[in-house]
Scaffold this motif. Structure first.
Motif, PDB file in Angstrom:
ATOM      1  N   ASN A 124       0.842  -1.195   0.000  1.00 42.55           N
ATOM      2  CA  ASN A 124       0.000   0.000   0.000  1.00 42.55           C
ATOM      3  C   ASN A 124       0.881   1.250   0.000  1.00 42.55           C
ATOM      4  OD1 ASN A 124       0.961   0.096   2.565  1.00 42.55           O
ATOM      5  ND2 ASN A 124      -1.009  -0.272   3.559  1.00 42.55           N
ATOM      6  N   ARG A 125       0.221   2.390  -0.018  1.00 39.77           N
ATOM      7  CA  ARG A 125       0.932   3.643  -0.203  1.00 39.77           C
ATOM      8  C   ARG A 125       1.964   3.874   0.896  1.00 39.77           C
ATOM      9  NH1 ARG A 125       0.284   8.609   1.615  1.00 39.77           N
ATOM     10  NH2 ARG A 125       1.076  10.313   0.308  1.00 39.77           N
ATOM     11  N   ASP A 126       1.494   3.778   2.162  1.00 41.70           N
ATOM     12  CA  ASP A 126       2.406   4.064   3.252  1.00 41.70           C
ATOM     13  C   ASP A 126       3.550   3.056   3.312  1.00 41.70           C
ATOM     14  OD1 ASP A 126       1.374   6.417   4.363  1.00 41.70           O
ATOM     15  OD2 ASP A 126      -0.290   5.277   5.215  1.00 41.70           O
ATOM     16  N   GLY A 127       3.239   1.820   2.947  1.00 40.40           N
ATOM     17  CA  GLY A 127       4.282   0.808   2.936  1.00 40.40           C
ATOM     18  C   GLY A 127       5.362   1.159   1.931  1.00 40.40           C
ATOM     19  N   LEU A 128       4.904   1.558   0.752  1.00 38.55           N
ATOM     20  CA  LEU A 128       5.877   1.875  -0.291  1.00 38.55           C
ATOM     21  C   LEU A 128       6.688   3.112   0.082  1.00 38.55           C
ATOM     22  CD1 LEU A 128       6.960   0.855  -2.855  1.00 38.55           C
ATOM     23  CD2 LEU A 128       5.221   2.116  -4.114  1.00 38.55           C
ATOM     24  N   ILE A 129       6.014   4.094   0.680  1.00 41.83           N
ATOM     25  CA  ILE A 129       6.764   5.268   1.166  1.00 41.83           C
ATOM     26  C   ILE A 129       7.818   4.804   2.149  1.00 41.83           C
ATOM     27  CG2 ILE A 129       6.610   7.355   2.573  1.00 41.83           C
ATOM     28  CD1 ILE A 129       3.967   7.958   1.335  1.00 41.83           C
ATOM     29  N   ALA A 130       7.390   3.938   3.074  1.00 41.04           N
ATOM     30  CA  ALA A 130       8.332   3.436   4.079  1.00 41.04           C
ATOM     31  C   ALA A 130       9.519   2.769   3.391  1.00 41.04           C
ATOM     32  CB  ALA A 130       7.634   2.465   5.015  1.00 41.04           C
ATOM     33  N   ALA A 131       9.244   1.955   2.373  1.00 40.49           N
ATOM     34  CA  ALA A 131      10.328   1.246   1.697  1.00 40.49           C
ATOM     35  C   ALA A 131      11.313   2.223   1.076  1.00 40.49           C
ATOM     36  CB  ALA A 131       9.749   0.314   0.639  1.00 40.49           C
ATOM     37  N   SER A 154      11.192   6.271   8.982  1.00 36.37           N
ATOM     38  CA  SER A 154      10.946   5.016   8.259  1.00 36.37           C
ATOM     39  C   SER A 154      10.002   4.128   9.058  1.00 36.37           C
ATOM     40  CB  SER A 154      12.246   4.251   8.045  1.00 36.37           C
ATOM     41  OG  SER A 154      13.298   5.122   7.794  1.00 36.37           O
ATOM     42  N   LYS A 155      10.311   4.034  10.331  1.00 37.67           N
ATOM     43  CA  LYS A 155       9.530   3.097  11.153  1.00 37.67           C
ATOM     44  C   LYS A 155       8.087   3.540  11.252  1.00 37.67           C
ATOM     45  CE  LYS A 155      11.929   1.098  13.967  1.00 37.67           C
ATOM     46  NZ  LYS A 155      12.902   1.110  15.043  1.00 37.67           N
ATOM     47  N   TRP A 156       7.904   4.836  11.377  1.00 35.79           N
ATOM     48  CA  TRP A 156       6.541   5.362  11.463  1.00 35.79           C
ATOM     49  C   TRP A 156       5.716   4.912  10.258  1.00 35.79           C
ATOM     50  CZ3 TRP A 156       3.618   8.321  14.815  1.00 35.79           C
ATOM     51  CH2 TRP A 156       2.440   8.847  14.281  1.00 35.79           C
ATOM     52  N   TYR A 157       6.263   5.134   9.055  1.00 37.98           N
ATOM     53  CA  TYR A 157       5.486   4.797   7.863  1.00 37.98           C
ATOM     54  C   TYR A 157       5.316   3.294   7.734  1.00 37.98           C
ATOM     55  CZ  TYR A 157       5.283   9.588   6.397  1.00 37.98           C
ATOM     56  OH  TYR A 157       4.997  10.910   6.349  1.00 37.98           O
ATOM     57  N   LEU A 158       6.331   2.570   8.147  1.00 37.51           N
ATOM     58  CA  LEU A 158       6.224   1.116   8.054  1.00 37.51           C
ATOM     59  C   LEU A 158       5.105   0.611   8.953  1.00 37.51           C
ATOM     60  CD1 LEU A 158       7.100  -1.587   7.126  1.00 37.51           C
ATOM     61  CD2 LEU A 158       9.071  -1.496   8.641  1.00 37.51           C
ATOM     62  N   VAL A 159       5.102   1.074  10.216  1.00 38.50           N
ATOM     63  CA  VAL A 159       4.075   0.617  11.143  1.00 38.50           C
ATOM     64  C   VAL A 159       2.708   1.101  10.694  1.00 38.50           C
ATOM     65  CG1 VAL A 159       3.269   0.757  13.509  1.00 38.50           C
ATOM     66  CG2 VAL A 159       5.686   0.484  13.052  1.00 38.50           C
ATOM     67  N   LEU A 160       2.666   2.352  10.252  1.00 39.02           N
ATOM     68  CA  LEU A 160       1.397   2.897   9.783  1.00 39.02           C
ATOM     69  C   LEU A 160       0.884   2.092   8.599  1.00 39.02           C
ATOM     70  CD1 LEU A 160      -0.550   5.209  10.328  1.00 39.02           C
ATOM     71  CD2 LEU A 160       0.705   6.579   8.673  1.00 39.02           C
ATOM     72  N   GLY A 161       1.802   1.772   7.690  1.00 35.42           N
ATOM     73  CA  GLY A 161       1.414   0.965   6.540  1.00 35.42           C
ATOM     74  C   GLY A 161       0.871  -0.383   6.967  1.00 35.42           C
ATOM     75  N   ALA A 162       1.538  -0.992   7.918  1.00 27.86           N
ATOM     76  CA  ALA A 162       1.099  -2.308   8.370  1.00 27.86           C
ATOM     77  C   ALA A 162      -0.285  -2.214   8.998  1.00 27.86           C
ATOM     78  CB  ALA A 162       2.095  -2.860   9.392  1.00 27.86           C
ATOM     79  N   ILE A 163      -0.508  -1.162   9.791  1.00 25.66           N
ATOM     80  CA  ILE A 163      -1.815  -1.032  10.429  1.00 25.66           C
ATOM     81  C   ILE A 163      -2.886  -0.753   9.390  1.00 25.66           C
ATOM     82  CG2 ILE A 163      -3.147   0.478  11.937  1.00 25.66           C
ATOM     83  CD1 ILE A 163      -0.616   0.637  13.677  1.00 25.66           C
ATOM     84  N   GLU A 164      -2.545   0.076   8.402  1.00 25.57           N
ATOM     85  CA  GLU A 164      -3.548   0.365   7.375  1.00 25.57           C
ATOM     86  C   GLU A 164      -3.823  -0.845   6.506  1.00 25.57           C
ATOM     87  OE1 GLU A 164      -2.277   3.937   5.501  1.00 25.57           O
ATOM     88  OE2 GLU A 164      -3.209   5.171   7.053  1.00 25.57           O
ATOM     89  N   ALA A 165      -2.816  -1.684   6.334  1.00 21.18           N
ATOM     90  CA  ALA A 165      -3.044  -2.911   5.580  1.00 21.18           C
ATOM     91  C   ALA A 165      -3.803  -3.922   6.423  1.00 21.18           C
ATOM     92  CB  ALA A 165      -1.711  -3.498   5.132  1.00 21.18           C
ATOM     93  N   GLY A 166      -4.003  -3.614   7.682  1.00 24.17           N
ATOM     94  CA  GLY A 166      -4.743  -4.520   8.554  1.00 24.17           C
ATOM     95  C   GLY A 166      -3.925  -5.686   9.057  1.00 24.17           C
ATOM     96  N   VAL A 167      -2.630  -5.647   8.849  1.00 23.42           N
ATOM     97  CA  VAL A 167      -1.806  -6.761   9.340  1.00 23.42           C
ATOM     98  C   VAL A 167      -1.135  -6.339  10.653  1.00 23.42           C
ATOM     99  CG1 VAL A 167      -1.441  -8.115   7.289  1.00 23.42           C
ATOM    100  CG2 VAL A 167      -0.138  -6.035   7.595  1.00 23.42           C
TER     101      VAL A 167
END
Lengths: 496, 493, 89, 566
Positions: B328-335, B400-413
């Protein structure tokens, strides 16, 4: 009307920057101890002026929030001055000056090494505390929370020996682990569900979360903010007692621990809101944990012979008062919790000052060695006695009002058991605090123990005198403080 | 001739031409400044490109004016513009210190060759990032790989050569996988241009060769990125390579692998297919989490701190992989942000190792005793960069960690969010124990140990300061990443 | 003097060291008892409670209550008496 | 006329005494209650003093007949104790006494519960130093136990007030129905300070451990302050009758078997409080008058008794009945005054107890509580036993202990003389006391009938003593501890705590060991995998790494192809 040279909304930034600005100056003056301490004092005095100006501005009307771009694009870092944070800043700022005066006497009399480093990190810690006090959103709060953790680590491990290293491990491990592992997680989740992290009256989570998730979040916050030392996250606090006494006094009785309790109070009030909180099962469970901490920490304190360790466990217990007040989710309890930040600060810092004075003057750290010491250090132990009264919550000490308000909050929300907890804890406070001055005053001095022992250095005594005055002042003048605090909720009618 | 219009070409040509000149023409005393100059120019070009992309959008440059499919196109979007800056920037930072960083470890005679190889490796990496042609990407991959094998082998530890050999074998396997994947794509579509590939693949997705191509390219890129469990080449390579090589590759090499992965998944194969039908998240995320734990846990026990950092990189690549896998978007930003941020912090940490090795000749944990007092600035940099690894706010690691965690939460995982945070706490341990040794253990009585020279210290400090700068002002990193995500995801959430 | 009294402290006899004086006090006491008991004959009672009207009620009650008290207290002592250092402090 | 709140006089006195020394301090200390009395005289009938604190109006001073009576009484008590204390002037004791008196003054003139609460806490906080000043380990521990009880009482009062506030009710010192949580909490709070059964034992625990002077003033102030508040808040509350009766009864048994004479007197305090509580519980005008006047009389004669025992303790260093005896020889004046106190408490005609106690008993009969009356009568016989006979007899007569102490010091004698005079004066001229009582008094103590019946009761009870004594059936005095309620927290609680702690630490050790084992296994596993020689940290051989890569590829390929063939 006085016009501040800067718009009031900038003053929080000034308050944060001012202690930080002392850092290079202190470093420059490292070869001249008098100048170095002078800089600290000047910084502290200026900080009081700034904070007082801000308080004045706030008393005239709302101070506009200030936002700067921060690390996360959609989340600007905001400074929002509200009464609770203002009170915390006032207390911390004022006590910084007092502690600095005390520290001059203590650090020199105790021949501590690396005093420049000490003053540097001390200043940073105060700046971070100001940041926490004025943070307008969770992210800002978290950032300064972490800065506070890191800047106090060198202070805790000041002695740089094995004991300090072990303590430092525990300190950093718990504070860092919980803040990143739980607190940050909770913040991200909050952001994901609420879309904002601003502190708002009534909270931001209302109607946005399932009760189960809200309960989980609450638990993450309460345990994640390990600075509030709710069991089982309390172990760092006794460990941190290896630090020099001024650190224990200001940071581990006032700034750091109150930053934790303050954060909890602020989160329950302005992120969750009383209505949401009152309806959660988790609130009850966490109340039980906090209540257990109140009692258990007092019981542990009873068994500690090391004076600072006993005070540390006392702090753990008292911090959970505030956490309980936060979880009671009632205006009166909120006021009580807020007021307790101030009263406990003045009371406990007095006790730590005394502990340090005893260490400096008599080189004693154990309670069992204090027999008859009241005869050689009467002022110190009188201060200890009065500070204890305030902690116990006895008239004529300010501690009475905070306890009073918290009990009233518990009554308003029908938490009968919590009223009992407060009452029992009061008795336990007596049991672990008062034997210390009693023993010092009324037991005979062992032969030869008094040789060469005199009262602590004058700056130490002066600092104690001021904090005692604070305890008394909070008893006789609670009304302005409470009226001020209650504006945080706009609930002038809620106070007795 | 309008130089500005040819910036994409110059980006590659300048270092490529400079490399043989460096090797042949100059004596070391001149070669060094020359290489520095080249790397600075390259970096300036990268920054120019980034500005241009941000101002005007995607740049497509046809090499030599030949249109695809016959010619090679360089396609520069915000993603690779950012990566170009990272790679060339790291080169520019590291290059001036090469003399010191390899002085103790290589012979004087080989320094020219060394510089030449370094420029060649730089060219390779820049090429991988900049090119819009799949086969051209493979070519540059080989350039960079071959030069890096040689660079690693220059380490004066006798284990450097086996490490390089190991890397060579595994890297070749990885490159071969990528080549096979590209071959399959070419076989099915008849083009090597990525833009054309993207268009033509859409109709062929149901075919086994395309699916196999995805598998080949993914695994190949995973090897280059040192994604667990294909990371085996990295620890030894980084440990025994000369300090400067470790610093440069530690900051860039694996990132380029990650870039290949991102580029093929999002630009060539199409994210909705890769994550939807192919469910690639189910591979990348578990592997990423496993990498995070495996790498961090191993790092905790390492006594050689360069090796510790290498294993830490394994973990960090895991985060990148997991972030990509979220899809998802936040995940890719995090990456993307983490690719850049990790480059900064790992670069800083390896530079610290270079400082220490210069002074003490080794970088095992016992040599750090009392360094907090002997090398205060160096250790200060270590602390700051270390805090960044942990993810303390106001450092890049936090972003990085913020977006990664946010991405994970938004992805529901949710478990991913929890696991990411748990694994990142392990870094508290491996960073913390170094700090403990540096500040709490008594210093040895060796009076010669002192602060590193400015030539090493300044780049180290610079990287450290950047760790904080980009942790506070995130317009460049997150802003560009968010912009890049628009290109990569198109309509995805 | 044969008594082993410390020097400088002359042995002195006090009033109740003489048993006769004790006896005098006792007899006075008995007389007083008899007197107040006898006074009941000359007394006009305002009885507020029927038992008060019983002849010699107060005297008997006083005597009996005292005796009962002592007996019950002895019983209590069996129950609650402990050695002086019973508590740890 | 110019007047200030009564407690201020004592506060100022305490402050001055703090900074004075020697004779000057003694003069200040003695002058304070005199000035206070003058102030009190000026205060009579003045308007309430009100300040604002904590968002409420606090009525610091509100004067009526009841508070004035107690005001006079406590001034007298403080005066006696302060003079008495001059035998060995001690700054701490003197200042504490003044502060303690200040707290009492504040409490009895408090016009609302919140003000009362402040001074209520003050009572405990100040008087505790009188116990501590004894300076022994026993007194130190007793002091802490005492303080805990006193603060517990304060906490109950506080909770009660909070409930009242929460219910929006007034905090006036007006009579309240014993209904609802607030009233019960407040009653319980008063119960501790007034020595209700099961809450009483701080009295018997602490008073014998305090200093000689401290006991005198403590026995006068704290409990009677509680009686005063009870009379204000709970007059006519029926449950108090039964509480009061049981308070009169159970201590007399303990007093019989107790060896420490000051503890005997402490039990006696509870017994006497019982009469007052019963009177308040009956609640008729006569009963309230009786309770209040009994409080007045009791303060004076109990002070006198404690002073005489204090003199004995001061001179001999002993206080056990079994180790004393025959002191009349060298302490004749003390003996006489002790007998005056004993006669007063036993309610012999012409002594103060006679004119006060009878009002309560009479009220009990008049209001139809016959069994109560009977019990009180029994208790009166008990009073005679322990306070009327045991105290003077064991200390001053009985078997010759061989002790030949000097007569009590002059300040003690003066204080005792004033108290003795007061006892007799009230006994002979009850009208003076009656004139100050809250309700109009029609009661006439000195009827022929009353005198005779009372004498019958007392003399025949004494006759029983003589008989038992002559037949050697009187139980012997034996030193020792008599178990009381404090057993629960002095014996059981520490043992439970110790057992709990042992169990906990065992459990902690065991769980720690278990946790260590599990953790160790976990760490072992992690170490095997990740440690320096772990699988994942090994220098990977090329072939091994290749196998892994190819395996990874195979998995991914199969995964993709499988998904693609759906």
């Amino acid at each position: 009307m006085i016009m501040a040279p800067l718009p009031a909304s900038w003053l929080p930034l000034v308050a944060i920057a001012l202690p930080m600005a002392c850092v290079p100056l202190i470093l420059l003056a490292r070869r001249f101890p008098d100048v170095r301490e002078g800089i600290t004092m000047a910084g502290a005095s200026l900080l009081i002026v700034v904070v007082a100006l801000l308080a004045f501005a706030l008393s005239l009307g709302p101070v506009a929030p200030l936002a700067v771009t921060g690390p996360i694009a959609d989340l600007p870092l905001t400074m929002r001055v509200e009464p609770l944070g203002m009170l915390f800043a006032l207390v911390a700022g004022f006590l910084w000056l007092i502690t600095s005066i005390y520290a001059v006497g203590y650090m020199r009399a105790h021949h501590e090494k690396n005093q420049t480093r000490f003053y540097v990190f001390f200043a940073i810690a105060i700046g971070a505390t100001m940041g926490i006090a004025f943070a307008g959103d969770l992210l800002t709060l978290f950032i300064f929370y972490e800065i506070l953790t890191i800047s106090t680590f060198p202070l805790v491990t000041h002695a740089q020996n094995d004991e300090a290293r072990r303590a430092g491990r525990l300190y950093l491990g718990i504070l860092m682990g919980t803040s990143i592992g739980l607190f940050l997680l909770a913040i991200v989740i909050t952001y994901a569900v609420a879309g904002t992290l601003d502190f708002r009256p009534g909270g931001i989570l209302q109607d946005k979360v399932q009760p189960a998730l809200a309960g989980l979040l609450l638990a993450l916050y309460v345990f994640g903010i390990a600075k509030a030392a709710v069991m089982p996250m309390h172990r760092w606090l006794p460990a941190a007692m290896v630090a020099p006494t001024p650190v224990s006094a200001l940071l581990h009785a006032v700034a750091v621990v109150k930053a934790g309790a303050f954060s909890v109070l602020k989160i329950t009030t302005f992120i969750f809101g009383f209505d949401l909180l009152a309806g959660l099962t988790a609130t009850g469970l966490l109340q039980a944990v906090a209540a257990f901490t109140v009692i258990a920490a007092s019981l542990v304190a009873l068994t500690k012979d090391n004076l600072k360790a006993r005070l540390a466990y006392s702090t753990i217990s008292q911090l959970s008062y505030i956490v309980l007040a936060a979880l009671i989710a009632d205006p009166a309890a909120f006021l009580g919790g807020g007021f307790h930040i101030a009263t406990h600060a003045f009371g406990k810092i007095t006790l730590f000052f005394c502990a340090g004075a005893i260490l400096v003057a008599a080189h004693k750290t154990r309670i069992s060695e204090l027999d008859g010491m009241g005869r050689v250090m009467p002022f110190t132990f009188a201060a200890f006695l009065i500070g204890s009264f305030s902690l116990i919550g006895l008239p004529p000490m300010g501690g009475l009002w905070s306890k009073w308000l918290m009990i009233q909050g518990a009554f308003n929300t029908q938490h009968w058991i919590l009223i009992g907890v407060f009452a029992v804890s009061t008795l336990l406070n007596i049991a672990y605090l008062l034997p210390i001055p009693f023993r010092a005053f009324f037991r005979p001095l062992p032969d030869g123990a008094s040789s060469g022992v005199r009262e602590a250095p004058l700056p130490c005594l002066a600092a104690m005198a001021v904090t005692i005055m604070g305890c008394l002042a909070l008893f006789f003048l609670p009304d302005p403080v409470i009226a001020f605090l209650s504006r945080a909720l706009s609930l002038s009618g809620a106070f007795p | 001739m309008n130089l500005l219009a040819h910036l994409p070409a110059l980006q590659i040509v300048v270092p490529l031409v400079a490399a043989p000149i460096c090797a042949v023409l100059f004596n070391p005393r001149i070669a060094q400044p020359f290489a520095v100059l080249v790397s600075l120019v390259t970096f300036a070009i990268s920054v120019g490109l980034l500005n241009e992309v941000l101002a005007e959008g995607e740049i497509v440059y046809h090499m030599g004016g030949w249109e695809p499919p016959w010619g090679i196109a360089y396609v520069i979007d915000p993603l690779n513009a950012l990566l170009l800056c990272l790679v060339s920037g790291m080169a520019a930072i590291v290059m001036p210190a090469v003399r010191l960083g390899i002085g103790a470890e290589t012979t004087e005679r080989s320094r020219r060759l060394f510089l030449s190889l370094a420029l060649l490796a730089l060219t390779g990496m820049l090429g991988i990032v900049i090119t819009g042609d799949a086969f051209n990407l493979y070519v540059f991959l080989e350039i960079s790989s071959l030069s890096s094998y040689a660079l690693i082998a220059t380490g004066n530890d006798r284990r450097a050569a086996p490490a390089a050999f190991n890397y060579l074998i595994q890297g070749t396997v990885g490159a071969t996988f990528i080549l096979i994947g590209i071959g399959l794509l070419y076989m099915m579509t008849g083009t090597l241009n990525m833009a054309d590939l993207a268009v033509r693949i859409v109709d062929l997705r149901h075919t086994a060769p395309i699916q196999a191509a995805l598998a080949f390219i993914l695994v190949g890129a995973a090897v280059k990125a040192a994604l667990f469990p294909a990371h085996a080449w990295m620890p030894n390579a980084y440990t025994y390579a000369p300090s400067m090589v470790s610093a440069f590759f530690g900051a860039t090499a694996t990132k380029v692998g990650a870039y290949i992965m991102i580029r093929f998944i999002f630009t060539v194969f199409g994210a909705e297919w890769v994550f939807g039908d192919m469910m690639i998240g189910w591979i990348l995320v578990p592997l990423g989490i496993a990498a995070a734990f495996a790498g961090s846990l191993v790092a905790i026990w390492q006594t050689d701190l360069k090796r510790m950092l290498a294993y830490s990189s394994v973990a960090q690549v895991g985060y990148i992989s997991a972030a990509i896998g979220l899809g998802n978007r936040d995940g890719l930003i995090a990456a993307i942000v983490h690719v850049f941020n990790h480059g900064l912090m790992k670069g800083a940490l390896f530079m610290v190792m270079a400082c220490v090795i210069l002074r003490l000749g080794r970088a095992d944990i016992t040599s750090f005793r009392g360094l907090g007092r002997r090398m205060p600035v160096t250790m200060g940099c270590f602390v700051v960069a270390g805090l960044s690894m942990i993810g303390v706010p106001l450092t890049v690691g936090f972003v990085s960690k913020w977006y990664l965690v946010l991405g994970a939460i938004e992805a529901g995982v949710w478990p991913v969010a929890v696991l990411v945070i748990m694994s990142s706490l392990l870094s508290v341990i491996y960073i913390g124990r170094v700090i403990e040794v540096a500040y709490f253990a008594p210093a040895p009585d060796d009076a010669r140990i002192q602060e590193a020279p400015a030539l090493l210290l300044v780049p180290t400090l610079l990287l450290t300061v950047l760790c904080i700068t980009f942790g506070i002002a995130t317009d460049t990193t997150v802003g560009v990443a968010a912009y890049a995500v628009q290109f990569l995801l198109g309509g995805l959430p | 003097m044969s008594d082993p009294a410390p020097p400088g402290e002359p042995r002195k006899r006090y009033v109740f060291d003489d048993p006769r004086n004790v006896r005098r006090v006792l007899w006075t006491f008995y007389a007083a008892c008899a007197l107040v008991f006898g006074a009941e004959f000359f007394m006009h009672r305002h009885v507020e409670h029927p038992w008060e009207g019983l002849f010699g009620f107060y005297a008997l009650f006083g005597f009996g209550a005292y005796a009962l008290l002592v007996i019950l207290a002895e019983g209590l002592r069996l129950l609650v008496a402990r050695r002086p250092d019973y508590y740890d402090d | 006329m110019i007047s200030v709140a009564p407690f201020i006089v004592f506060l100022v006195g305490a402050l001055l005494a703090c900074f004075a020394r020697g004779r000057v301090r003694d003069a200040i200390v003695v002058a304070t209650p005199i000035v206070g009395a003058l102030n009190l005289w000026a205060l009579d009938g003045s308007a309430p003093t009100i300040i604002t604190l904590f968002g409420r109006e606090l009525i610091l001073v509100e004067v009526d007949r009841l508070s004035m009576l107690f005001g006079w009484l406590f001034h007298l008590a403080a005066f006696l104790a302060l003079i008495y204390g001059l035998h060995r002037p001690n700054k701490l004791e003197q200042v504490t006494c003044l502060l303690y008196a200040a707290s009492t003054m504040g409490a009895i003139f408090a016009g609302d519960l919140l003000t009362l609460f402040m001074f209520w806490e003050g009572l405990g906080l100040t008087s505790v130093f009188l116990v501590l000043a004894r300076g022994t380990r026993r007194s130190e521990k007793a002091a802490i136990r005492y303080l805990l009880m006193q603060i517990a009482s304060g906490m109950l009062l506080l909770c009660g007030i909070v409930v009242l506030i929460g219910q929006g009710r007034s905090l006036d010192m007006a009579p309240m129905e014993l209904e609802g949580l607030a009233a019960w909490l407040i009653l319980l709070s008063l119960g501790i300070k007034a020595g209700f059964p099961l809450l009483h034992n701080w009295i018997t625990d602490t008073y014998p451990e305090a200093t000689v002077t401290g006991t005198v003033i403590m026995s006068a102030l704290t409990t009677k302050t509680a009686i005063y508040v009870l009379a204000r808040l709970f007059p006519g509350t029926e449950i108090l009758i039964y509480i009061g009766v049981s308070m009169t009864l159970f201590p007399i048994f303990y007093a019989v078997i107790e060896d420490d004479l000051r503890r005997v007197l402490s039990y006696s305090v509870i017994n006497q409080l019982g009469f007052m509580v019963t009177g308040i519980g009956i609640g008729t005008n006569l009963a309230i008058n009786g309770a209040v006047s009994h409080a007045f009389a009791h303060v004076v004669y109990k002070s006198l008794l404690f002073m005489s025992m204090g003199a004995v303790l001061h001179r001999t260093g002993r206080i056990g009945a079994s180790e004393l005896g025959g002191l009349y020889r060298t302490m004749p004046r003390t003996t006489v005054m002790c007998i005056i106190g004993a006669s007063s408490i036993s309610a012999f005609p012409l002594f103060s107890g006679f004119v006060s106690k009878a009002m309560v008993m009479s009220a009990a009969l008049q209001s139809g509580h016959e069994w109560v009356w009977l019990a009180l009568l029994f208790a009166s016989a008990g009073v005679l036993h322990h306070a009327g006979i045991k105290i003077p007899f064991c200390a001053f007569f009985g078997h010759d202990s061989g002790l030949r102490p000097k007569e009590a010091p002059r300040p003690m004698l003066i204080a005792m003389a004033i108290a003795s005079f007061s006892c007799i004066f009230i006994g002979i001229f009850p009208g003076v006391l009656y004139g100050m009582l809250p309700y109009e008094v029609t009661y006439q103590p000195y009827t022929f009938e009353h005198v005779v019946t009372q004498l019958q009761l007392l003399l025949f009870a004494a006759l029983c003593f003589v008989v038992l004594r002559l037949t050697r059936l009187e139980p012997a005095e034996r030193p020792g501890v008599n178990l009381d309620v404090e057993w629960f927290y002095r014996y059981m609680l520490p043992r439970i705590a110790r057992a709990l702690r042992a169990t906990l630490s065992r459990a902690r050790l065991a769980s720690g060991a278990a946790a260590e084992q599990i953790l160790g296994a976990g760490i072992g596993l992690v170490t095997r995998l990740h440690g320096p020689r772990g699988v994942l940290a090994r220098d990977p051989l090329g072939s091994y790494a290749l196998i892994v890569i190819i395996a990874l590829f195979a998995v991914v390929l199969v995964f993709e192809l499988a998904l693609g063939s759906r």
